[in-house]
Design an enzyme around this catalytic site. Structure first.
Site, PDB file in Angstrom:
ATOM      1  N   GLY A 125       0.819  -1.212   0.000  1.00  0.00           N
ATOM      2  CA  GLY A 125       0.000   0.000   0.000  1.00  0.00           C
ATOM      3  C   GLY A 125       0.850   1.257   0.000  1.00  0.00           C
ATOM      4  N   GLY A 148      -0.182   4.563   0.222  1.00  0.00           N
ATOM      5  CA  GLY A 148      -0.888   5.777   0.643  1.00  0.00           C
ATOM      6  C   GLY A 148       0.052   6.625   1.485  1.00  0.00           C
ATOM      7  N   PHE A 149      -0.511   7.493   2.330  1.00  0.00           N
ATOM      8  CA  PHE A 149       0.313   8.353   3.183  1.00  0.00           C
ATOM      9  C   PHE A 149       1.292   7.508   4.015  1.00  0.00           C
ATOM     10  CE2 PHE A 149      -3.324  11.380   2.867  1.00  0.00           C
ATOM     11  CZ  PHE A 149      -2.607  12.476   2.430  1.00  0.00           C
ATOM     12  N   VAL A 200      -2.511  -7.165  -3.873  1.00  0.00           N
ATOM     13  CA  VAL A 200      -2.213  -8.237  -2.910  1.00  0.00           C
ATOM     14  C   VAL A 200      -3.521  -8.946  -2.577  1.00  0.00           C
ATOM     15  CG1 VAL A 200      -1.458  -8.711  -0.545  1.00  0.00           C
ATOM     16  CG2 VAL A 200      -0.151  -7.137  -1.983  1.00  0.00           C
ATOM     17  N   GLU A 232     -17.775  18.197   3.285  1.00  0.00           N
ATOM     18  CA  GLU A 232     -17.043  18.829   2.189  1.00  0.00           C
ATOM     19  C   GLU A 232     -17.716  18.531   0.846  1.00  0.00           C
ATOM     20  OE1 GLU A 232     -13.001  17.470   2.885  1.00  0.00           O
ATOM     21  OE2 GLU A 232     -12.654  19.059   4.355  1.00  0.00           O
ATOM     22  N   ASP A 239      -4.780   3.879   8.077  1.00  0.00           N
ATOM     23  CA  ASP A 239      -6.207   3.554   8.197  1.00  0.00           C
ATOM     24  C   ASP A 239      -6.474   2.073   8.449  1.00  0.00           C
ATOM     25  OD1 ASP A 239      -6.894   6.163   7.774  1.00  0.00           O
ATOM     26  OD2 ASP A 239      -7.989   5.827   5.903  1.00  0.00           O
TER      27      ASP A 239
END
Ligand code: FAD
Length: 413
Positions: free
Chosen positions: A11, A13-14, A79, A166, A296
């Site tokens: 992964g 991501g951040f 994966v 938002e 997350d």
């Protein structure tokens, strides 16, 4: 699978990008596996869906991010299985990779909480593909509705957290300020944006002052709030609420929650809140040596034992901290418990309107100052100079002219 790699990160991501970057800097070889060949910046996905910024601002190829690092190798593959005991992963093309240290940072997926029809008919907003799909469907809806002469055109956003607020605010702004000059007269008056949440407020994690400001600004821009009532069903043309209300809807957006993805759910690692993986204070999984779970995907706690939220800053900091602990693992050092530096949180409501609660002391700001802070923080967080400049140009153009004409290409479902 003969080779045992030093570190595999699942992964990008951040959390995953931060871990790989930091380990590369420490001279440790990393294999980063992601199902996409690009890193996606989730906090601005709603702006892609509402034609404020383009896809190239929120997605950046991993090979560009790591072009100067000869320590980080990237594999594009999904994966499909994780063996935490053997510290190996298998991808959809049948390849298996094994490492001394396995880092699982695969993020989360939408949680529809078994609400009938939600997965089938509502649009999630968790990936670039989701954002493009929602944007294409919104554009297509307006094109069709423009040819009709009567009838309400309802868009329902489910979930009053930052993502829902938002998104609802941005769609309502488009209806109020953009539609009248882009479509025939009368369409804007027929378009209605609803925001639904089972709790009686929006931005539940924020202070009462921020919540009150957000509710007022949402109403001012035209959002119809349906709070304190849950959703019991989503169908092709309506959202049914627990009090029996049926909201006819042409598009439904799901911003109702997250859970760990299927590959983590079936990994044999211990689950906790929200289907996420419980980790120890040093960010490693229980019962499996050499396995880290970050961002997350994990249930992390701070030094007081309080659960940390699913935020970009938590994911990034956990990635940086994990890299330090992994370096210690590989060099005979000692792992340290994760210490989170709480920067607070913020949410955008619309043009000149945002709320921010800064730092551990939650210093509250609202309105234009929070709006400017939100733009600055998000521009700084974007990966890549081209992405930062592109977003800034789009925001200035939008602020000055209310011109929202980013082309959204994608087959409406
Ligand atoms: C719409 C939205 C708005 C948000 N706004 C804010 C905000 O304003 N501020 C803030 O701090 N946070 C915000 N967040 C939360 C923040 O974006 C997340 O907390 C953060 O992205 C989590 O980072 P991560 O690295 O754990 O996971 P992600 O960023 O989700 O990255 C996971 C990566 O894993 C990859 N992956 C997943 N499954 C597999 C698999 N099986 N095989 C291979 N690769 C896989 C994915 O492609 C992805 O690249 C927002 C989130 C959303 C959805």
């Amino acid at each position: 699978m003969d080779e045992t790699l030093p570190v595999i990160v699942v992964g990008g991501g951040f959390a995953g990008v931060k871990t790989a970057t930091q380990l590369g800097r420490k001279g440790i070889d990393v294999l980063l596996i992601d199902k996409n060949n690009y890193h996606q910046f989730q906090p601005l996905l709603y702006q892609v869906a509402t034609a404020q910024i383009g896809v190239s601002e929120v997605a950046r190829p991993f090979r560009a991010i790591f072009r100067r690092s000869n320590r980080v190798r990237v594999v594009t593959a999904e994966v499909t299985a994780i063996d935490p005991a053997g510290r190996s992963v298998t991808t959809s093309d049948g390849a298996t990779y094994r490492a001394r240290i396995l880092v699982l940072a695969a993020g989360a997926v939408p949680n529809f909480f078994d609400t009938p029809g939600a997965e089938e008919f509502a649009h999630p907003l968790y990936s670039v593909i989701d954002a493009v799909s929602l944007g294409a469907n919104l554009t297509s809806l307006l094109d069709h509705a423009d040819k009709e002469t009567a009838g309400d055109v309802n868009i329902v956003v489910i979930g009053g957290g930052p993502t829902g607020v938002e998104t609802a605010g941005a769609i309502a702004e488009n209806v109020k300020f953009v539609l009248p000059s882009y479509f025939s007269s009368g369409l804007a008056a027929r378009c209605h944006v609803y925001l639904v949440d089972m709790v009686p407020t929006v931005l539940n994690a924020f202070s009462e002052k921020s919540q009150s400001y957000a509710r007022k600004r949402l109403v001012k821009v035209g959002v119809r709030l349906q709070l304190g009532v849950g959703v019991t069903e989503v169908s092709a043309d309506a959202v049914t609420l627990a009090d029996g209300t049926v909201l006819p809807s042409r598009i439904v957006v799901w911003a109702g929650g997250l859970k760990a993805g299927a590959v983590l759910a079936s990994s044999g690692l211990a689950h906790g809140r929200g289907g996420r993986i419980d980790v120890q204070p040093d960010l490693t999984a229980r019962d499996f040596e050499g396995v880290y779970v970050l961002g997350d995907a994990a249930n992390m706690t701070d030094t007081t034992g309080a659960h940390l939220p699913q935020l970009g800053s938590v994911a990034q900091q956990s990635g940086k901290w994990a890299a330090r602990n992994i370096h210690a693992d590989l060099t005979g050092g000692k792992r340290e418990p994760f210490r989170y530096f709480d920067k607070g949180y913020m949410a955008m409501i619309g043009r000149g309107a945002a709320v921010a609660e800064i730092g551990r002391k939650r210093v509250q700001i609202q309105g234009p100052l929070a709006f400017a802070a939100w733009l600055g923080v998000h521009a700084a967080l974007l990966s890549g100079g081209r992405q930062k400049i592109g977003a800034l140009i789009s925001w200035i153009e939008d602020f000055v002219s209310h011109e929202r004409s980013q082309v959204i290409v994608g087959p409406p479902e």
